[in-house]
Design a protein around this motif. Structure first.
Motif, PDB file in Angstrom:
ATOM      1  N   GLN A  18       0.845  -1.192   0.000  1.00  0.00           N
ATOM      2  CA  GLN A  18       0.000   0.000   0.000  1.00  0.00           C
ATOM      3  C   GLN A  18       0.877   1.238   0.000  1.00  0.00           C
ATOM      4  O   GLN A  18       1.792   1.355   0.813  1.00  0.00           O
ATOM      5  CB  GLN A  18      -0.881  -0.007   1.250  1.00  0.00           C
ATOM      6  CG  GLN A  18      -1.911   1.090   1.293  1.00  0.00           C
ATOM      7  CD  GLN A  18      -3.102   0.763   0.440  1.00  0.00           C
ATOM      8  OE1 GLN A  18      -3.154   1.158  -0.720  1.00  0.00           O
ATOM      9  NE2 GLN A  18      -4.032   0.034   0.988  1.00  0.00           N
ATOM     10  N   ASN A  19       0.613   2.153  -0.899  1.00  0.00           N
ATOM     11  CA  ASN A  19       1.398   3.377  -1.010  1.00  0.00           C
ATOM     12  C   ASN A  19       0.544   4.588  -0.669  1.00  0.00           C
ATOM     13  O   ASN A  19      -0.520   4.783  -1.279  1.00  0.00           O
ATOM     14  CB  ASN A  19       1.938   3.532  -2.437  1.00  0.00           C
ATOM     15  CG  ASN A  19       2.782   2.350  -2.846  1.00  0.00           C
ATOM     16  OD1 ASN A  19       3.821   2.104  -2.258  1.00  0.00           O
ATOM     17  ND2 ASN A  19       2.318   1.593  -3.830  1.00  0.00           N
ATOM     18  N   ILE A  20       0.998   5.378   0.267  1.00  0.00           N
ATOM     19  CA  ILE A  20       0.357   6.661   0.537  1.00  0.00           C
ATOM     20  C   ILE A  20       0.970   7.635  -0.460  1.00  0.00           C
ATOM     21  O   ILE A  20       2.113   8.054  -0.318  1.00  0.00           O
ATOM     22  CB  ILE A  20       0.597   7.122   1.994  1.00  0.00           C
ATOM     23  CG1 ILE A  20       0.025   6.103   2.982  1.00  0.00           C
ATOM     24  CG2 ILE A  20      -0.007   8.512   2.208  1.00  0.00           C
ATOM     25  CD1 ILE A  20       0.391   6.372   4.435  1.00  0.00           C
ATOM     26  N   VAL A  21       0.219   7.944  -1.504  1.00  0.00           N
ATOM     27  CA  VAL A  21       0.740   8.820  -2.565  1.00  0.00           C
ATOM     28  C   VAL A  21       0.788  10.246  -2.052  1.00  0.00           C
ATOM     29  O   VAL A  21       1.786  10.938  -2.228  1.00  0.00           O
ATOM     30  CB  VAL A  21      -0.114   8.698  -3.847  1.00  0.00           C
ATOM     31  CG1 VAL A  21       0.435   9.590  -4.954  1.00  0.00           C
ATOM     32  CG2 VAL A  21      -0.164   7.241  -4.322  1.00  0.00           C
ATOM     33  N   PHE A  22      -0.281  10.689  -1.424  1.00  0.00           N
ATOM     34  CA  PHE A  22      -0.304  11.969  -0.730  1.00  0.00           C
ATOM     35  C   PHE A  22      -1.470  11.987   0.240  1.00  0.00           C
ATOM     36  O   PHE A  22      -2.320  11.093   0.229  1.00  0.00           O
ATOM     37  CB  PHE A  22      -0.334  13.191  -1.660  1.00  0.00           C
ATOM     38  CG  PHE A  22      -1.137  13.043  -2.917  1.00  0.00           C
ATOM     39  CD1 PHE A  22      -0.512  12.824  -4.127  1.00  0.00           C
ATOM     40  CD2 PHE A  22      -2.506  13.124  -2.898  1.00  0.00           C
ATOM     41  CE1 PHE A  22      -1.251  12.692  -5.288  1.00  0.00           C
ATOM     42  CE2 PHE A  22      -3.256  13.002  -4.052  1.00  0.00           C
ATOM     43  CZ  PHE A  22      -2.619  12.783  -5.257  1.00  0.00           C
ATOM     44  N   GLU A  23      -1.484  12.991   1.085  1.00  0.00           N
ATOM     45  CA  GLU A  23      -2.512  13.093   2.118  1.00  0.00           C
ATOM     46  C   GLU A  23      -2.733  14.549   2.469  1.00  0.00           C
ATOM     47  O   GLU A  23      -1.931  15.421   2.130  1.00  0.00           O
ATOM     48  CB  GLU A  23      -2.111  12.298   3.360  1.00  0.00           C
ATOM     49  CG  GLU A  23      -0.858  12.799   4.050  1.00  0.00           C
ATOM     50  CD  GLU A  23      -0.419  11.904   5.208  1.00  0.00           C
ATOM     51  OE1 GLU A  23      -1.074  11.958   6.268  1.00  0.00           O
ATOM     52  OE2 GLU A  23       0.570  11.180   5.031  1.00  0.00           O
ATOM     53  N   ASN A  24      -3.841  14.781   3.148  1.00  0.00           N
ATOM     54  CA  ASN A  24      -4.090  16.087   3.737  1.00  0.00           C
ATOM     55  C   ASN A  24      -4.503  15.859   5.190  1.00  0.00           C
ATOM     56  O   ASN A  24      -4.263  14.766   5.717  1.00  0.00           O
ATOM     57  CB  ASN A  24      -5.109  16.907   2.920  1.00  0.00           C
ATOM     58  CG  ASN A  24      -6.439  16.205   2.735  1.00  0.00           C
ATOM     59  OD1 ASN A  24      -6.837  15.344   3.517  1.00  0.00           O
ATOM     60  ND2 ASN A  24      -7.146  16.568   1.674  1.00  0.00           N
ATOM     61  N   LYS A  25      -5.102  16.821   5.809  1.00  0.00           N
ATOM     62  CA  LYS A  25      -5.376  16.719   7.242  1.00  0.00           C
ATOM     63  C   LYS A  25      -6.254  15.516   7.612  1.00  0.00           C
ATOM     64  O   LYS A  25      -6.003  14.849   8.600  1.00  0.00           O
ATOM     65  CB  LYS A  25      -6.020  18.007   7.737  1.00  0.00           C
ATOM     66  CG  LYS A  25      -6.078  18.097   9.228  1.00  0.00           C
ATOM     67  CD  LYS A  25      -6.282  19.519   9.677  1.00  0.00           C
ATOM     68  CE  LYS A  25      -6.129  19.563  11.176  1.00  0.00           C
ATOM     69  NZ  LYS A  25      -5.416  20.710  11.649  1.00  0.00           N
ATOM     70  N   SER A  26      -7.265  15.196   6.783  1.00  0.00           N
ATOM     71  CA  SER A  26      -8.184  14.137   7.190  1.00  0.00           C
ATOM     72  C   SER A  26      -8.262  12.938   6.244  1.00  0.00           C
ATOM     73  O   SER A  26      -8.964  11.977   6.549  1.00  0.00           O
ATOM     74  CB  SER A  26      -9.595  14.709   7.395  1.00  0.00           C
ATOM     75  OG  SER A  26     -10.177  15.083   6.168  1.00  0.00           O
TER      76      SER A  26
END
Length: 136
Positions: A18-26
């Protein structure tokens, strides 16, 4: 429930595929290596808090989902140059929701796919899907 220790979307870092490509606060935009062989570029937008479905999202989570959807489109357009997209939420077992943590599917579509032109409703509109009650 805001967190489930056995939920793969509550713990995306525990799955090496699983790759977290990008995220924000929630929310996260995730891509799973095992899904890329058929659905090239596909991913999901997932709230960080555990909600069973999209109906439970907060206004902030909806806004953050929108923000990541725009960012995901730009990223996918640049990396994969798809010809279109299929977006979707599965809610409940009857809708084939297999991970009971809300997630928006972001699926790039390509003109050279064998099922190009077949959208999210294609399978649902087949005559064999008609409910028996409605046939009487």
């Amino acid at each position: 429930m805001a967190y489930d220790k056995s939920c793969p979307f509550c713990n995306p870092e525990k799955d090496i595929e699983q790759n977290i490509v990008f995220e924000n606060k929630s929310c996260y935009f995730l891509q799973h290596n095992n899904q890329q062989a058929v659905l090239e570029g596909c991913g999901v937008i997932v709230p960080k808090k555990h909600h069973s479905d999209a109906f439970a999202l907060t206004k902030k989570e909806w806004n953050d989902t929108y923000e990541l959807l725009q960012k995901a489109k730009k990223y996918l357009d640049e990396k994969y140059a798809p010809d279109g997209y299929t977006l979707g939420w599965n809610i409940g077992e009857v809708s084939n929701q297999t991970i009971l943590h809300s997630h928006l599917h972001v699926i790039p579509r390509y003109n050279d796919e064998p099922l190009a032109g077949k959208g999210v409703r294609y399978w649902l509109k087949q005559p064999e899907n008609k409910r028996k009650l409605l046939q009487e």
